[in-house]
Design an enzyme around this catalytic site. Structure first.
Site, PDB file in Angstrom:
ATOM      1  N   ASP A  23     -18.846  -1.853  -4.381  1.00  0.00           N
ATOM      2  CA  ASP A  23     -18.207  -2.991  -5.041  1.00  0.00           C
ATOM      3  C   ASP A  23     -19.223  -4.101  -5.307  1.00  0.00           C
ATOM      4  OD1 ASP A  23     -16.087  -1.604  -3.243  1.00  0.00           O
ATOM      5  OD2 ASP A  23     -14.877  -2.764  -4.662  1.00  0.00           O
ATOM      6  N   LYS A  33     -14.826  -7.671  -2.254  1.00  0.00           N
ATOM      7  CA  LYS A  33     -14.798  -7.268  -0.847  1.00  0.00           C
ATOM      8  C   LYS A  33     -16.150  -6.618  -0.503  1.00  0.00           C
ATOM      9  CE  LYS A  33     -11.044  -4.593  -0.827  1.00  0.00           C
ATOM     10  NZ  LYS A  33     -10.987  -4.382  -2.298  1.00  0.00           N
ATOM     11  N   GLY A  72     -11.244  -0.467  -5.036  1.00  0.00           N
ATOM     12  CA  GLY A  72     -10.602   0.842  -5.046  1.00  0.00           C
ATOM     13  C   GLY A  72      -9.100   0.699  -5.035  1.00  0.00           C
ATOM     14  N   SER A  73      -8.396   1.663  -5.642  1.00  0.00           N
ATOM     15  CA  SER A  73      -6.942   1.685  -5.559  1.00  0.00           C
ATOM     16  C   SER A  73      -6.533   2.192  -4.171  1.00  0.00           C
ATOM     17  CB  SER A  73      -6.359   2.581  -6.647  1.00  0.00           C
ATOM     18  OG  SER A  73      -6.619   2.012  -7.918  1.00  0.00           O
ATOM     19  N   GLY A  74      -5.249   2.021  -3.858  1.00  0.00           N
ATOM     20  CA  GLY A  74      -4.749   2.480  -2.567  1.00  0.00           C
ATOM     21  C   GLY A  74      -4.467   1.349  -1.594  1.00  0.00           C
ATOM     22  N   HIS A  75      -4.748   0.093  -2.037  1.00  0.00           N
ATOM     23  CA  HIS A  75      -4.525  -1.071  -1.166  1.00  0.00           C
ATOM     24  C   HIS A  75      -3.379  -1.945  -1.675  1.00  0.00           C
ATOM     25  CE1 HIS A  75      -8.281   0.042   0.661  1.00  0.00           C
ATOM     26  NE2 HIS A  75      -8.968  -0.208  -0.442  1.00  0.00           N
ATOM     27  N   HIS A 108     -10.235   1.833   4.677  1.00  0.00           N
ATOM     28  CA  HIS A 108     -10.372   3.169   4.082  1.00  0.00           C
ATOM     29  C   HIS A 108     -10.387   4.227   5.175  1.00  0.00           C
ATOM     30  CE1 HIS A 108     -12.613   0.171   1.676  1.00  0.00           C
ATOM     31  NE2 HIS A 108     -11.846   0.652   0.723  1.00  0.00           N
TER      32      HIS A 108
END
Lengths: 331, 331
Positions: free
Chosen positions: A109, A104, A53-56, A218
């Site tokens: 995922d 991860k 996921g994006s945001g990391h 998250h």
């Protein structure tokens, strides 16, 4: 919600444009949302790819480059990329020596990378997978069966990327990946929630005088909430569970003090000092360290600690040149 | 106030311990709060030192190392270091070829560096000074006569540090410093205030739906407040005043998109994409860039843009190896 964005639907596409414009060493497939090294994988080199996921950020796209990843798939915010993104990345990055997926441990995922791996295998590409599950905070979690994959991912991508870069074959790369995976543990905490743009409000409520110990990247619940305390106490609450889980004595260790995205560097350095004090007391040797924002949770304030039990070979791979937006040395 | 600290009086001392523990390439004089390179300045090399209030990390301490600064003085939070700190740094760092003081244009910093320079001169050290005043937002400000010194400081420390490292004499280093100073402009904005630990509350009030255009790095007022808008509009409000102030066409430029400390990287990349679009439209050539947190304001959310009109010589100095906690390449 206060964010530097145009609108919530375009955040990832717009950020990918900025990443591409800022780094001559990468190119972006905007249709599939995959970041590649500018140059094709050389024939005979094991390709190392990841995604999530994006945001990391900088994870994973900021770790694409010489000495680290060959490609990274950017999912929606905090959401796994799709199998077709991973399949595109796997096919494009393959240099004939196989492709390692670094995943991860989140259910989506793992499932999507598995599906992509099977499809790629059908077309004749050897795909192997390493699933990172280093978070000692909780056993199962909101999006995870077993432990969550967090900070160790950064260290693993660097070390395994170096092993592939120096020309090891897939079995050799896999052996290093498993060794790093077995020797690393992490734990994090939050002072504030993050805010996902599409949600427009904080992921969870955390009163002004409380913190979440063991939080996920998250915003998943951790072990418990309690009144805000000192950096010294917080360091102890992160380090103790890690040391309880694995014996880190007798080996050179790599330690990462990671910021969650909204915490300034001065606090991260302060926390690192507290962590070192505890590791010294426990007789642990710190051979290398990283302090900064490497695996973040959007604008969350907080930090995490990762400790990896290394050895001379792993340290040499750590020290090998790396040229990415997020980690760079030796070149 | 939610911060990873022990108590408000120890923040800087504790952070300096962490910085020292994390970087083998520096040593810290804890009494004077000066960060030095681990190795003494080599004889005949011009020493380049800086300093300022803490809270802007990695500036300045994170820029001490080969190819950049020889020493940095850490003041109290958002407060100039004292003349005795600067005198200690100047005397200790001098390698016999003189010491260049890089000073951001705030009244206290200018006055204290001047006093320290005079004292050092009395003891026979040649001291020269460059005052950075690149912020186009306002003419005078809360702590400043004239323009404030902001993002250009990062670029100047890198370029001037490289000139000193390659062995130029003081006149040669000064010439580069003045050229960089003349060719760089910046402007910043804030989505939120920062919170100074000792104050315990936000420095200024900013409603949930407003932003401050032209903010200073200590939360000084900017040009105006207005309703929160898009990244595209914000980029225009930062870039237009810079381009209005200086003609950047016809030369290779270095562009920095800097985070204020509390803004995650994904937003900074997105903003960089918007800035590039505007500079392309204006016919400006971007030869190099930096995207990330380099000169921060504690936990402030927001960003700033810096543009430097460079030339081949400045670009070569920019590309020269640098090994610091905050900037590293080529080594």
């Amino acid at each position: 919600m206060k964010k530097l964005i145009n609108n919530v639907d375009d955040v990832i596409a717009d950020a990918l444009k900025g990443i591409e414009l800022s780094d001559d060493n990468v190119r972006v497939d905007h249709e599939h949302r995959v970041i590649y090294r500018a140059e094709k994988t050389r024939q005979g080199k094991v390709a190392v790819i990841s995604g999530g996921g994006s945001g990391h950020e900088p994870l994973h796209g900021g770790f694409v480059g010489v000495g680290m990843l060959d490609a990274a798939c950017a999912g929606q915010m905090f959401t796994s990329p799709t199998p077709d993104q991973m399949l595109a990345a796997t096919s494009e990055a393959d240099g004939g020596a196989g492709v390692l997926h670094i995943v991860k441990n989140y259910t989506g995922d793992v499932m999507n990378f598995e599906m992509a791996g099977e499809m790629a295998a059908d077309s004749g590409v050897r795909v192997e997978t390493v699933v990172v599950a280093d978070d000692v905070a909780v056993q199962d979690s909101l999006y995870t069966a077993g432990r969550r994959g967090v900070g160790l991912t950064v260290l693993l991508e660097k070390i395994v990327g170096a092993a592939a870069e120096e020309g090891r074959d897939m079995d050799g790369v896999l052996e290093i990946a498993h060794r790093v995976n077995a020797g690393g543990r992490s734990m994090g905490m939050a002072l504030t929630s993050c805010t996902v743009p599409a949600a427009g409000k904080p992921t969870f409520d955390l009163p002004d005088d409380e913190m979440e110990i063991g939080v996920g990247i998250h915003g998943e619940p951790g072990r418990h909430r309690e009144p805000l305390s000192s950096a010294r106490d917080i360091a102890k609450q992160l380090v103790d569970p890690i040391l309880h889980d694995l014996d880190f004595t007798g080996a050179p260790c790599i330690v990462m003090l990671n910021g969650m995205g909204g915490t300034p560097l001065i606090e991260l350095y302060l926390m690192y000092g507290e962590v070192v004090r505890l590791l010294d007391d426990a007789g642990i040797t710190i051979a290398r360290n990283l302090v900064g924002n490497y695996i973040t949770s959007l604008d969350m304030a907080g930090c995490s600690v990762t400790i990896l039990k290394a050895d001379d070979e792993i340290l040499a791979l750590w020290d090998a040149p790396v040229k990415t937006a997020g980690l760079r040395w030796g070149v």
